[in-house]
Design a protein around this motif. Structure first.
Motif, PDB file in Angstrom:
ATOM      1  N   GLY A 158     -20.325  23.196  35.908  1.00 26.41           N
ATOM      2  CA  GLY A 158     -20.280  23.657  34.526  1.00 26.41           C
ATOM      3  C   GLY A 158     -20.507  22.497  33.578  1.00 26.41           C
ATOM      4  O   GLY A 158     -20.719  21.350  33.984  1.00 26.41           O
ATOM      5  N   ARG A 159     -20.468  22.783  32.283  1.00 24.90           N
ATOM      6  CA  ARG A 159     -20.771  21.762  31.279  1.00 24.90           C
ATOM      7  C   ARG A 159     -19.754  20.616  31.288  1.00 24.90           C
ATOM      8  O   ARG A 159     -20.121  19.442  31.242  1.00 24.90           O
ATOM      9  CB  ARG A 159     -20.844  22.411  29.896  1.00 24.90           C
ATOM     10  N   SER A 160     -18.490  20.949  31.331  1.00 24.50           N
ATOM     11  CA  SER A 160     -17.458  19.905  31.325  1.00 24.50           C
ATOM     12  C   SER A 160     -17.566  19.030  32.568  1.00 24.50           C
ATOM     13  O   SER A 160     -17.475  17.798  32.486  1.00 24.50           O
ATOM     14  CB  SER A 160     -16.064  20.538  31.243  1.00 24.50           C
ATOM     15  N   ALA A 161     -17.745  19.689  33.706  1.00 22.64           N
ATOM     16  CA  ALA A 161     -17.872  18.931  34.954  1.00 22.64           C
ATOM     17  C   ALA A 161     -19.112  18.054  34.935  1.00 22.64           C
ATOM     18  O   ALA A 161     -19.098  16.919  35.422  1.00 22.64           O
ATOM     19  CB  ALA A 161     -17.913  19.889  36.142  1.00 22.64           C
ATOM     20  N   PHE A 162     -20.191  18.563  34.346  1.00 24.56           N
ATOM     21  CA  PHE A 162     -21.432  17.796  34.277  1.00 24.56           C
ATOM     22  C   PHE A 162     -21.236  16.502  33.477  1.00 24.56           C
ATOM     23  O   PHE A 162     -21.623  15.416  33.907  1.00 24.56           O
ATOM     24  CB  PHE A 162     -22.528  18.653  33.645  1.00 24.56           C
ATOM     25  N   TRP A 183     -28.204  22.719  28.581  1.00 25.58           N
ATOM     26  CA  TRP A 183     -26.805  23.154  28.626  1.00 25.58           C
ATOM     27  C   TRP A 183     -26.704  24.587  29.140  1.00 25.58           C
ATOM     28  O   TRP A 183     -27.489  25.451  28.778  1.00 25.58           O
ATOM     29  CB  TRP A 183     -26.177  23.082  27.237  1.00 25.58           C
ATOM     30  N   GLY A 184     -25.726  24.820  30.006  1.00 23.95           N
ATOM     31  CA  GLY A 184     -25.493  26.170  30.491  1.00 23.95           C
ATOM     32  C   GLY A 184     -25.000  27.077  29.379  1.00 23.95           C
ATOM     33  O   GLY A 184     -24.378  26.624  28.409  1.00 23.95           O
ATOM     34  N   THR A 185     -25.271  28.382  29.515  1.00 26.89           N
ATOM     35  CA  THR A 185     -24.831  29.344  28.508  1.00 26.89           C
ATOM     36  C   THR A 185     -23.311  29.390  28.422  1.00 26.89           C
ATOM     37  O   THR A 185     -22.726  29.481  27.347  1.00 26.89           O
ATOM     38  CB  THR A 185     -25.373  30.741  28.847  1.00 26.89           C
ATOM     39  N   TYR A 186     -22.661  29.311  29.572  1.00 24.72           N
ATOM     40  CA  TYR A 186     -21.203  29.305  29.623  1.00 24.72           C
ATOM     41  C   TYR A 186     -20.751  28.035  30.339  1.00 24.72           C
ATOM     42  O   TYR A 186     -21.506  27.409  31.079  1.00 24.72           O
ATOM     43  CB  TYR A 186     -20.685  30.540  30.366  1.00 24.72           C
ATOM     44  N   ASN A 187     -19.513  27.678  30.114  1.00 21.33           N
ATOM     45  CA  ASN A 187     -18.999  26.452  30.707  1.00 21.33           C
ATOM     46  C   ASN A 187     -18.961  26.535  32.230  1.00 21.33           C
ATOM     47  O   ASN A 187     -18.912  25.515  32.918  1.00 21.33           O
ATOM     48  CB  ASN A 187     -17.596  26.145  30.170  1.00 21.33           C
ATOM     49  N   THR A 188     -18.990  27.749  32.791  1.00 17.46           N
ATOM     50  CA  THR A 188     -18.923  27.907  34.241  1.00 17.46           C
ATOM     51  C   THR A 188     -20.303  28.013  34.888  1.00 17.46           C
ATOM     52  O   THR A 188     -20.400  28.195  36.087  1.00 17.46           O
ATOM     53  CB  THR A 188     -18.106  29.163  34.599  1.00 17.46           C
ATOM     54  N   ASP A 189     -21.370  27.929  34.095  1.00 13.02           N
ATOM     55  CA  ASP A 189     -22.727  27.996  34.660  1.00 13.02           C
ATOM     56  C   ASP A 189     -23.058  26.703  35.405  1.00 13.02           C
ATOM     57  O   ASP A 189     -22.683  25.605  34.973  1.00 13.02           O
ATOM     58  CB  ASP A 189     -23.767  28.190  33.553  1.00 13.02           C
TER      59      ASP A 189
END
Length: 395
Positions: free
Chosen positions: A242-246, A292-298
């Motif tokens: 996800g975005r945060s993990a990325f 960026w993914g649409t959602y943080n879990t993408d």
């Protein structure tokens, strides 16, 4: 990490000569004699061509307990066999199997309690009972009566019985692995899709030249070539959940290149015995291309290039192996040119030169350490070490 169950490892990728280095903690280096040589007609790097000769090591197979013996074998004959000698007169087990001449086979012998299993290319082809006793000897044979012309590679002896999954893994071709200071890129979700500059000819420094006005062309000094620094470019991609993990993984991976001094880049392209090693720095910025993914879990994927510079690209590479803490590496060298030694544990010794100069280094922890000796390696006049020589000259 040192495998303490590995009691002998002969990859036969050594400099031409009569010594085959043991890459296990036993350091039971083998001696070639009576025509046995290294050959490049091999499964991995070089191999041992017996040519009717011998390759002797002080390490023995631990017959009193469980063990695993594995190797790659190629023969000019149409079958290979194995004989297990047991205690008593005419007490042995023998089996032969058809093979294709001049084709490599992976063979493994696994003693587990009272049975001995034989695997050929990962498939178990034999299982025999040892009758409650210990083997007294084990031989791998061809139909040649007096001598053998077989070729053998990647000999390993363990003091445990490997599982069938372990046997399959030992035979499998591994991916190319990239490490920075001992940390695998993949531990941070980073993979390398392309690499430039890791092998090939280095750019030569401009030599002294004279331009005479009454002669054609120029006169150039063609002696003692010297080379520029090496530039290594790695095309990488990073996957995160996800975005945060990325963002977190990008930051943590790039931080591996922070800190003083150089960083050790290691590339294992064909097992661990003969890696490519470099002392590098990351001096340019690194821009990561991402969406960026649409959602943080993408799932998020980003691509980037690492441009690494190796200031001292010409080197000799050694390996120090020990299962004990506070082991010592020793180098004795005669060189009129200054050499820099990078010990593989983050420390270094600079400006080594002179006649029969002895340099020693103590490793606080047990393990495997690749030592880089950088400088004008071609001008070293004499060199001795208690460690394994992986590369006589790497540039």
């Amino acid at each position: 990490m040192v495998d303490k169950n590995l009691k002998l490892y002969l990859p036969f990728d050594d400099p031409d000569g009569n010594k085959a280095y043991d890459f296990s903690t036993s350091r039971a280096d083998a001696i070639l004699s009576d025509g046995a040589t290294f050959t490049r007609n091999s499964k991995k790097g070089k191999a041992l061509s017996l040519n009717g000769g011998e390759c002797l090591t002080a390490q023995t197979i631990p017959f009193s307990g469980n063990f695993t013996l594995s190797a790659y074998v190629m023969t000019t004959q149409s079958r290979i066999g194995w004989v297990v000698n047991l205690l008593g007169v005419e007490n042995y087990r023998e089996q032969w199997i058809d093979v294709v001449p001049k084709q490599w086979y992976f063979i493994a012998f696994v003693r587990n309690s009272d049975t001995l299993s034989v695997y050929l290319d990962g498939e178990r082809v034999s299982i025999v009972s040892l009758g409650g006793g210990n083997p007294q000897g084990l031989s791998l044979c061809t139909d040649e009566l007096l001598t053998t012309t077989a070729t053998i590679d990647e000999v390993k002896v363990y003091d445990v019985a490997l599982t069938e999954a372990d046997i399959m893994k030992a035979q499998a071709n591994n991916d190319v692995e990239y490490y920075i200071d001992g940390v695998n890129f993949k531990d941070y979700g980073v993979s390398v899709s392309k690499s430039d500059g890791i092998i090939g000819r280095l750019a030569q420094k401009e030599a002294l030249q004279v331009d005479y006005d009454n002669y054609h062309g120029i006169v150039r000094d063609r002696k003692r070539k010297r080379y520029k620094e090496r530039t290594i470019t790695l095309d990488c991609f990073l996957e995160a959940s996800g975005r945060s993990a990325f963002v977190e993984w990008c930051s943590r991976f790039m931080a591996l290149f922070d800190g003083d001094g150089t960083h050790r880049l290691t590339i294992e392209y064909d097992g661990k015995a003969k890696p490519l090693v470099y002392e590098v720095g990351l001096y340019d910025d690194t821009d990561i291309t991402k969406t960026w993914g649409t959602y943080n879990t993408d799932l998020m994927v980003g691509t980037f290039k690492l441009k690494l510079i190796e200031d001292e690209p010409v080197k000799r590479v050694l390996r120090h192996i020990s299962a004990n803490d506070n082991s010592k590496a020793s180098i004795k060298v005669t060189s009129s040119k200054l050499l820099n030694i990078y010990w593989g544990d983050g420390t270094h010794t600079y400006n080594v030169a002179g006649n029969d100069t002895v340099v020693e280094h103590t490793y606080a922890l047990a393990g495997e350490y690749d030592i880089i000796i950088a400088g004008v390696i071609e001008d070293i006049e004499k060199f001795e070490t208690n460690d394994i020589v992986i590369w006589e000259l790497l540039k």
